[in-house]
Design a protein around this motif. Structure first.
Motif, PDB file in Angstrom:
ATOM      1  N   LYS A 193      -1.021   4.588  -0.577  1.00  0.00           N
ATOM      2  CA  LYS A 193      -0.862   6.040  -0.525  1.00  0.00           C
ATOM      3  C   LYS A 193      -1.809   6.744   0.437  1.00  0.00           C
ATOM      4  O   LYS A 193      -1.547   7.881   0.840  1.00  0.00           O
ATOM      5  N   ALA A 194      -2.937   6.113   0.798  1.00  0.00           N
ATOM      6  CA  ALA A 194      -3.925   6.777   1.646  1.00  0.00           C
ATOM      7  C   ALA A 194      -4.747   5.718   2.362  1.00  0.00           C
ATOM      8  O   ALA A 194      -4.857   4.577   1.896  1.00  0.00           O
ATOM      9  N   GLY A 195      -5.333   6.090   3.521  1.00  0.00           N
ATOM     10  CA  GLY A 195      -6.090   5.120   4.292  1.00  0.00           C
ATOM     11  C   GLY A 195      -7.292   5.717   4.983  1.00  0.00           C
ATOM     12  O   GLY A 195      -7.393   6.943   5.171  1.00  0.00           O
ATOM     13  N   MET A 196      -8.209   4.832   5.391  1.00  0.00           N
ATOM     14  CA  MET A 196      -9.461   5.256   6.001  1.00  0.00           C
ATOM     15  C   MET A 196      -9.872   4.281   7.097  1.00  0.00           C
ATOM     16  O   MET A 196      -9.778   3.070   6.929  1.00  0.00           O
ATOM     17  N   ASN A 197     -10.331   4.845   8.215  1.00  0.00           N
ATOM     18  CA  ASN A 197     -10.882   4.056   9.314  1.00  0.00           C
ATOM     19  C   ASN A 197     -12.365   4.366   9.409  1.00  0.00           C
ATOM     20  O   ASN A 197     -12.757   5.485   9.746  1.00  0.00           O
ATOM     21  N   ILE A 198     -13.195   3.376   9.118  1.00  0.00           N
ATOM     22  CA  ILE A 198     -14.641   3.541   9.179  1.00  0.00           C
ATOM     23  C   ILE A 198     -15.156   2.946  10.493  1.00  0.00           C
ATOM     24  O   ILE A 198     -15.263   1.732  10.647  1.00  0.00           O
ATOM     25  N   ASP A 199     -15.407   3.809  11.452  1.00  0.00           N
ATOM     26  CA  ASP A 199     -16.030   3.485  12.737  1.00  0.00           C
ATOM     27  C   ASP A 199     -15.315   2.388  13.532  1.00  0.00           C
ATOM     28  O   ASP A 199     -15.958   1.595  14.215  1.00  0.00           O
ATOM     29  N   GLY A 200     -13.993   2.381  13.448  1.00  0.00           N
ATOM     30  CA  GLY A 200     -13.236   1.418  14.246  1.00  0.00           C
ATOM     31  C   GLY A 200     -12.396   2.111  15.297  1.00  0.00           C
ATOM     32  O   GLY A 200     -11.811   3.174  15.045  1.00  0.00           O
ATOM     33  N   LEU A 201     -12.333   1.555  16.507  1.00  0.00           N
ATOM     34  CA  LEU A 201     -11.403   2.070  17.496  1.00  0.00           C
ATOM     35  C   LEU A 201     -10.003   2.060  16.904  1.00  0.00           C
ATOM     36  O   LEU A 201      -9.637   1.128  16.186  1.00  0.00           O
ATOM     37  N   ALA A 202      -9.218   3.055  17.214  1.00  0.00           N
ATOM     38  CA  ALA A 202      -7.854   3.143  16.670  1.00  0.00           C
ATOM     39  C   ALA A 202      -6.922   2.290  17.523  1.00  0.00           C
ATOM     40  O   ALA A 202      -6.009   2.787  18.190  1.00  0.00           O
ATOM     41  N   VAL A 203      -7.163   0.976  17.486  1.00  0.00           N
ATOM     42  CA  VAL A 203      -6.405   0.055  18.338  1.00  0.00           C
ATOM     43  C   VAL A 203      -4.994  -0.190  17.810  1.00  0.00           C
ATOM     44  O   VAL A 203      -4.145  -0.691  18.544  1.00  0.00           O
ATOM     45  N   VAL A 204      -4.753   0.121  16.543  1.00  0.00           N
ATOM     46  CA  VAL A 204      -3.390   0.097  16.008  1.00  0.00           C
ATOM     47  C   VAL A 204      -2.862   1.524  16.095  1.00  0.00           C
ATOM     48  O   VAL A 204      -3.333   2.409  15.375  1.00  0.00           O
ATOM     49  N   PRO A 205      -1.931   1.805  16.975  1.00  0.00           N
ATOM     50  CA  PRO A 205      -1.529   3.191  17.224  1.00  0.00           C
ATOM     51  C   PRO A 205      -0.741   3.805  16.077  1.00  0.00           C
ATOM     52  O   PRO A 205      -0.013   3.118  15.362  1.00  0.00           O
ATOM     53  N   VAL A 206      -0.918   5.099  15.910  1.00  0.00           N
ATOM     54  CA  VAL A 206      -0.061   5.874  15.014  1.00  0.00           C
ATOM     55  C   VAL A 206       1.183   6.250  15.812  1.00  0.00           C
ATOM     56  O   VAL A 206       1.073   6.797  16.907  1.00  0.00           O
ATOM     57  N   PRO A 207       2.380   5.966  15.309  1.00  0.00           N
ATOM     58  CA  PRO A 207       3.592   6.256  16.090  1.00  0.00           C
ATOM     59  C   PRO A 207       3.771   7.750  16.331  1.00  0.00           C
ATOM     60  O   PRO A 207       3.302   8.585  15.550  1.00  0.00           O
TER      61      PRO A 207
END
Length: 262
Positions: free
Chosen positions: A129-143
């Protein structure tokens, strides 16, 4: 009675789940079921119950281009779905504990590429239901079609402030996040500050480059991860995510369009 929310934790590339032990223990103390994942062939070593050890095959793959990270994201998303199947499916491996998990309240948080991979998992698996990126490059793109699930960016001020070169991937992702979202940076932190690596390194006398103490950075990480999860899995209002906090003056909330954080 299914009453406990579930949090999936994914570590950085080449790292084991033990690098997120401090965060996992804190969340468990707050009443969350926590499943930290060591991604096979993508961390230093995964030891199976029978004694077989799988090493980091992916660490030897070059180049680390977009195709590589797309594959990493897809594999991690598949790992996450597999773990969910084993915990909440019709034939769970954790027979007693699985009965306590509320399958309607599941979130994922990750550090570094583990955070980036949370996007792939959110897109692939409707149970999350929800997600978090902790200090990672957004190498997986959001469409470009968008991602409407709640999402939090939490990173170091030096590299993740909007407008900076290393924050460009976050800005691209931000534009396509259509649900609840926040972008927070921590003054004095660096990449390892959000993990146990910083704590253990400091105890061993290693200089990680952080100006913020490891204990303080861990306190901040725990507080803000828990606030995000309490808001979106428990429905508990969290002023900590809406305005600057006197308790945590190191944390700045970013206005991305204005490229400022305060």
């Amino acid at each position: 009675m299914r009453e406990l929310p579930l949090v999936l934790l994914s570590p950085g590339f080449g790292k084991t789940r033990s690098s997120l032990t401090g965060l996992a223990e804190d969340l468990a103390s707050r009443g969350y079921v926590v499943a930290a994942i060591s991604h096979t062939h993508e961390n230093v070593a995964t030891v199976f119950p029978g004694g077989r050890t799988a090493t980091c095959t992916a660490c030897r793959v070059e180049p680390h281009d977009q195709a590589f990270w797309d594959k990493v994201g897809a594999i991690r998303a598949a790992d996450v779905s597999f773990v969910l199947d084993r915990l909440t499916g019709p034939r769970p491996m954790w027979k007693k504990g699985s009965r306590l998990i509320d399958p309607a309240r599941i979130a994922m948080a990750g550090h570094s590429v583990g955070g980036a991979s949370s996007v792939a998992a959110l897109l692939k698996d409707p149970r999350i239901k929800a997600g978090m990126n902790i200090d990672g490059l957004a190498v997986v793109p959001v469409p470009t079609s968008g991602l409407g699930k709640p999402f939090l960016f939490l990173g170091s001020q030096a590299t993740r402030t909007p407008g900076g070169q290393e924050a460009a991937s976050w800005e691209t992702a931000w534009r396509h996040l259509t649900g609840w979202k926040r972008w927070l940076v921590v003054v004095g932190a660096e990449h390892a500050s959000f993990t146990d690596i910083s704590l253990l390194g400091e105890q061993a006398g290693m200089d990680t480059g952080a100006k913020l103490s490891a204990a303080r950075s861990m306190e901040i990480t725990r507080a803000y991860v828990a606030a995000f999860l309490d808001l979106h899995l428990r429905g508990t209002p969290q002023p900590l995510l809406d305005r600057a906090s006197a308790r945590f003056p190191e944390v700045k909330i970013c206005a991305v369009e204005q490229k400022s954080c305060a």
